[in-house]
Motif scaffolding. Sequence first.
Motif, PDB file in Angstrom:
ATOM      1  N   GLN A 121       0.802  -1.242   0.000  1.00 20.35           N
ATOM      2  CA  GLN A 121       0.000   0.000   0.000  1.00 20.35           C
ATOM      3  C   GLN A 121       0.823   1.274   0.000  1.00 20.35           C
ATOM      4  O   GLN A 121       0.382   2.288   0.555  1.00 20.35           O
ATOM      5  N   CYS A 122       2.014   1.255  -0.621  1.00 19.90           N
ATOM      6  CA  CYS A 122       2.797   2.493  -0.710  1.00 19.90           C
ATOM      7  C   CYS A 122       1.988   3.534  -1.478  1.00 19.90           C
ATOM      8  O   CYS A 122       2.016   4.723  -1.159  1.00 19.90           O
ATOM      9  N   CYS A 125      -0.334   6.269   0.106  1.00 18.13           N
ATOM     10  CA  CYS A 125       0.232   7.516   0.630  1.00 18.13           C
ATOM     11  C   CYS A 125       1.039   8.263  -0.438  1.00 18.13           C
ATOM     12  O   CYS A 125       0.941   9.479  -0.553  1.00 18.13           O
ATOM     13  N   HIS A 126       1.868   7.530  -1.213  1.00 17.23           N
ATOM     14  CA  HIS A 126       2.791   8.196  -2.140  1.00 17.23           C
ATOM     15  C   HIS A 126       2.211   8.387  -3.537  1.00 17.23           C
ATOM     16  O   HIS A 126       2.910   8.871  -4.424  1.00 17.23           O
ATOM     17  N   TRP A 152      -0.569  14.668   6.234  1.00 17.43           N
ATOM     18  CA  TRP A 152       0.892  14.844   6.163  1.00 17.43           C
ATOM     19  C   TRP A 152       1.357  14.527   4.738  1.00 17.43           C
ATOM     20  O   TRP A 152       1.113  13.429   4.251  1.00 17.43           O
ATOM     21  N   PRO A 155       6.176  12.565   0.132  1.00 21.90           N
ATOM     22  CA  PRO A 155       6.938  13.040  -1.032  1.00 21.90           C
ATOM     23  C   PRO A 155       6.832  12.116  -2.240  1.00 21.90           C
ATOM     24  O   PRO A 155       6.691  10.901  -2.100  1.00 21.90           O
ATOM     25  N   LEU A 157       7.877   9.805  -5.143  1.00 24.12           N
ATOM     26  CA  LEU A 157       8.973   8.831  -5.212  1.00 24.12           C
ATOM     27  C   LEU A 157       9.451   8.624  -6.647  1.00 24.12           C
ATOM     28  O   LEU A 157      10.363   7.847  -6.885  1.00 24.12           O
ATOM     29  N   ARG A 163      17.731  11.651  -5.643  1.00 30.40           N
ATOM     30  CA  ARG A 163      18.286  12.286  -4.441  1.00 30.40           C
ATOM     31  C   ARG A 163      18.901  11.311  -3.451  1.00 30.40           C
ATOM     32  O   ARG A 163      19.688  11.702  -2.606  1.00 30.40           O
ATOM     33  N   TYR A 164      18.530  10.034  -3.529  1.00 29.60           N
ATOM     34  CA  TYR A 164      19.086   9.035  -2.615  1.00 29.60           C
ATOM     35  C   TYR A 164      19.687   7.870  -3.405  1.00 29.60           C
ATOM     36  O   TYR A 164      19.144   7.476  -4.439  1.00 29.60           O
ATOM     37  N   LEU A 173      13.493   2.434   3.879  1.00 30.97           N
ATOM     38  CA  LEU A 173      12.394   1.462   3.836  1.00 30.97           C
ATOM     39  C   LEU A 173      12.480   0.508   5.027  1.00 30.97           C
ATOM     40  O   LEU A 173      11.465   0.180   5.638  1.00 30.97           O
ATOM     41  N   ARG A 177      10.476   6.305   8.952  1.00 31.75           N
ATOM     42  CA  ARG A 177      10.882   7.618   9.487  1.00 31.75           C
ATOM     43  C   ARG A 177      10.143   7.834  10.801  1.00 31.75           C
ATOM     44  O   ARG A 177       8.922   8.002  10.792  1.00 31.75           O
ATOM     45  N   SER A 180       6.884  10.348  11.976  1.00 36.02           N
ATOM     46  CA  SER A 180       6.195  10.689  10.729  1.00 36.02           C
ATOM     47  C   SER A 180       5.338   9.477  10.363  1.00 36.02           C
ATOM     48  O   SER A 180       5.495   8.407  10.953  1.00 36.02           O
ATOM     49  N   MET A 182       5.561   7.577   7.931  1.00 35.98           N
ATOM     50  CA  MET A 182       6.268   6.554   7.149  1.00 35.98           C
ATOM     51  C   MET A 182       6.669   5.397   8.055  1.00 35.98           C
ATOM     52  O   MET A 182       7.534   5.534   8.919  1.00 35.98           O
ATOM     53  N   TRP A 185       9.456  -0.990   7.200  1.00 38.33           N
ATOM     54  CA  TRP A 185       9.017  -2.128   6.384  1.00 38.33           C
ATOM     55  C   TRP A 185       9.921  -3.344   6.517  1.00 38.33           C
ATOM     56  O   TRP A 185       9.517  -4.464   6.249  1.00 38.33           O
ATOM     57  N   ARG A 267      10.190  20.679   4.231  1.00 38.90           N
ATOM     58  CA  ARG A 267       9.536  19.481   4.762  1.00 38.90           C
ATOM     59  C   ARG A 267      10.389  18.764   5.806  1.00 38.90           C
ATOM     60  O   ARG A 267       9.855  18.022   6.636  1.00 38.90           O
TER      61      ARG A 267
HETATM   62  C1  HEC Z   1       0.857   5.661   5.822  1.00 36.84           C
HETATM   63  C2  HEC Z   1       1.415   6.343   4.705  1.00 36.84           C
HETATM   64  C3  HEC Z   1       2.666   5.790   4.076  1.00 36.84           C
HETATM   65  C4  HEC Z   1       2.873   4.531   3.592  1.00 36.84           C
HETATM   66  C5  HEC Z   1       1.927   3.348   3.578  1.00 36.84           C
HETATM   67  C6  HEC Z   1       4.206   4.545   3.028  1.00 36.84           C
HETATM   68  N1  HEC Z   1       4.789   5.759   3.191  1.00 36.84           N
HETATM   69 FE1  HEC Z   1       6.648   6.294   2.633  1.00 36.84          FE
HETATM   70  N2  HEC Z   1       6.436   8.077   3.540  1.00 36.84           N
HETATM   71  C7  HEC Z   1       5.259   8.563   4.042  1.00 36.84           C
HETATM   72  C8  HEC Z   1       5.466   9.927   4.498  1.00 36.84           C
HETATM   73  C9  HEC Z   1       4.417  10.832   5.101  1.00 36.84           C
HETATM   74  C10 HEC Z   1       6.826  10.231   4.249  1.00 36.84           C
HETATM   75  C11 HEC Z   1       7.548  11.549   4.562  1.00 36.84           C
HETATM   76  C12 HEC Z   1       8.008  11.533   5.968  1.00 36.84           C
HETATM   77  C13 HEC Z   1       8.659  12.823   6.332  1.00 36.84           C
HETATM   78  O1  HEC Z   1       7.976  13.824   6.365  1.00 36.84           O
HETATM   79  O2  HEC Z   1       9.885  12.809   6.541  1.00 36.84           O
HETATM   80  C14 HEC Z   1       7.405   9.044   3.634  1.00 36.84           C
HETATM   81  C15 HEC Z   1       8.721   8.942   3.236  1.00 36.84           C
HETATM   82  C16 HEC Z   1       9.197   7.959   2.411  1.00 36.84           C
HETATM   83  C17 HEC Z   1      10.510   7.945   1.801  1.00 36.84           C
HETATM   84  C18 HEC Z   1      11.583   8.999   1.966  1.00 36.84           C
HETATM   85  C19 HEC Z   1      11.501   9.947   0.793  1.00 36.84           C
HETATM   86  C20 HEC Z   1      12.159  11.259   1.006  1.00 36.84           C
HETATM   87  O3  HEC Z   1      12.561  11.876   0.007  1.00 36.84           O
HETATM   88  O4  HEC Z   1      12.256  11.737   2.157  1.00 36.84           O
HETATM   89  C21 HEC Z   1      10.572   6.830   1.012  1.00 36.84           C
HETATM   90  C22 HEC Z   1      11.733   6.375   0.147  1.00 36.84           C
HETATM   91  C23 HEC Z   1       9.312   6.133   1.144  1.00 36.84           C
HETATM   92  N3  HEC Z   1       8.507   6.830   2.008  1.00 36.84           N
HETATM   93  C24 HEC Z   1       8.965   4.971   0.476  1.00 36.84           C
HETATM   94  C25 HEC Z   1       7.832   4.231   0.752  1.00 36.84           C
HETATM   95  C26 HEC Z   1       7.554   2.929   0.200  1.00 36.84           C
HETATM   96  C27 HEC Z   1       8.399   2.239  -0.851  1.00 36.84           C
HETATM   97  C28 HEC Z   1       6.408   2.491   0.763  1.00 36.84           C
HETATM   98  C29 HEC Z   1       5.730   1.135   0.588  1.00 36.84           C
HETATM   99  C30 HEC Z   1       6.546  -0.004   0.957  1.00 36.84           C
HETATM  100  C31 HEC Z   1       5.936   3.531   1.644  1.00 36.84           C
HETATM  101  N4  HEC Z   1       6.822   4.568   1.612  1.00 36.84           N
HETATM  102  C32 HEC Z   1       4.772   3.461   2.374  1.00 36.84           C
HETATM  103  C33 HEC Z   1       4.074   7.878   4.151  1.00 36.84           C
HETATM  104  C34 HEC Z   1       3.886   6.553   3.824  1.00 36.84           C
END
Ligand code: HEC
Length: 374
Positions: A121-122, A125-126, A152, A155, A157, A163-164, A173, A177, A180, A182, A185, A267
Amino acid sequence: MEVLSGQIVLANTQRAIGYVIAVILSIGFVVAVVANMRKGRREVGSEIELAANRKPYYDDDTLETTKLDRTLALGLATLAVIGVTLPLYWLAEPGRMEGRVEAYNETFIKRGEELYNTGAQCAACHGPKGVGGAANYTITAPNGDFVAQVSWQAPALNTVLFRYSRDEVRNILIYGRGFSPMPAWGAAGGGPLTDQQIDNIIDYLQSIQLSGPEARAEVEKELADTCAPDADGKCTVPGGQFATLGEAIFNMGLYTKFAGGAYSCGRCHTDGWSYGQPGVPGGGAFGWNLTGGRSLRQFPTAAQQIEFVSVGGVAGKSYGTSGLSGAGQMPGFGVNPNVTPPNIPGPKIYPMSPDQVMLTEEQIAAVVQYERSL
Ligand code: HEC
Ligand code: HEC
């Protein structure tokens, strides 16, 4: 999965054919041995009349012409077959191996896509294809008390590998974070995914990265809408929220939610920025406090700061006067870290290019100038 089961079926068919051939050959061998033994027994005692070397054979004429020619021709034909097929095999082998690697890359990307959209479910949110989005989140006080329910920004992806590095993304991952939405996983962070699933997701992310020109065009348009800088970098948009190009870049997406804030600095460096309640600009949050002349002490010259913002933090590496990057979570805005020949990581069918960067040199110079004024 389909591809994989197809490969298993194929492997089984090949093995079955191999067994059949092996059995036929074994039976043939046994028959030949038995026949030979029986023939040998029949001849016992008849050596004088029938000794092999006394059997009448071709006369010299036939031997030296027809028979010899036929044998030589057969030899030549065999040699020709070997001579043609061996180089052909050599030519085809690297292509075959590459094809296999590509097929595996495709399989991994497919699995990553499935995880991104449904399994983990990425996308919720993303956003679909990593265009950026938002997450509902409950902020709590350190003692667990409810503070606020917020949306919230998550960002984009589709530029995360600008950037990374892949290793840095893997690290984010695995551990998520803290403070926040995130989540973690990886198993090491208490999450549900295996190392391989996380690699598959990163492969998928690599397959959906924007091209350099696409990303640049999006940023140009956003900055034209929110700032439209004149030659001195002053914003000219009537009633606009930002005074300078540097401020507009620092806060890119604050009001417009552009790319989930992916290109912004606020951010991470401004408390409350991601849920529309920004505190002191650059006052510090996940990223350090940049106010009170902090940048000037850390980087005596603007050039040094530009260099750091371009490359970003590298895990465990020191920077500036007294900086030390923890996990390398300060993104690199001007240098793509995934372009390091000859060992370019990730699926070869989606190589990263040096022009896939977050901001241009001028944009980085503008935002650094803004930071040095905080
Ligand atoms: C519940 C919502 C949610 C889910 C589900 C989620 N993310 Fe996130 N993710 C976020 C948020 C909000 C941030 C930013 C956090 C912050 O403000 O530093 C983030 C940050 C990130 C970042 C850092 C990016 C950056 O430039 O700072 C990565 C990479 C990322 N997520 C990948 C993933 C992946 C791949 C998945 C699925 C496996 C995933 N996320 C699932 C909400 C989510
Ligand atoms: C994903 C979060 C994040 C974003 C986005 C981000 N930073 Fe950072 N920044 C950090 C972190 C974390 C550090 C601390 C160093 C480290 O761990 O790599 C840092 C450190 C810095 C420092 C050094 C501060 C010091 O005194 O040591 C500067 C300067 C800086 N960032 C500028 C920027 C600029 C300019 C942008 C936007 C173009 C930006 N940052 C965007 C997370 C971020």
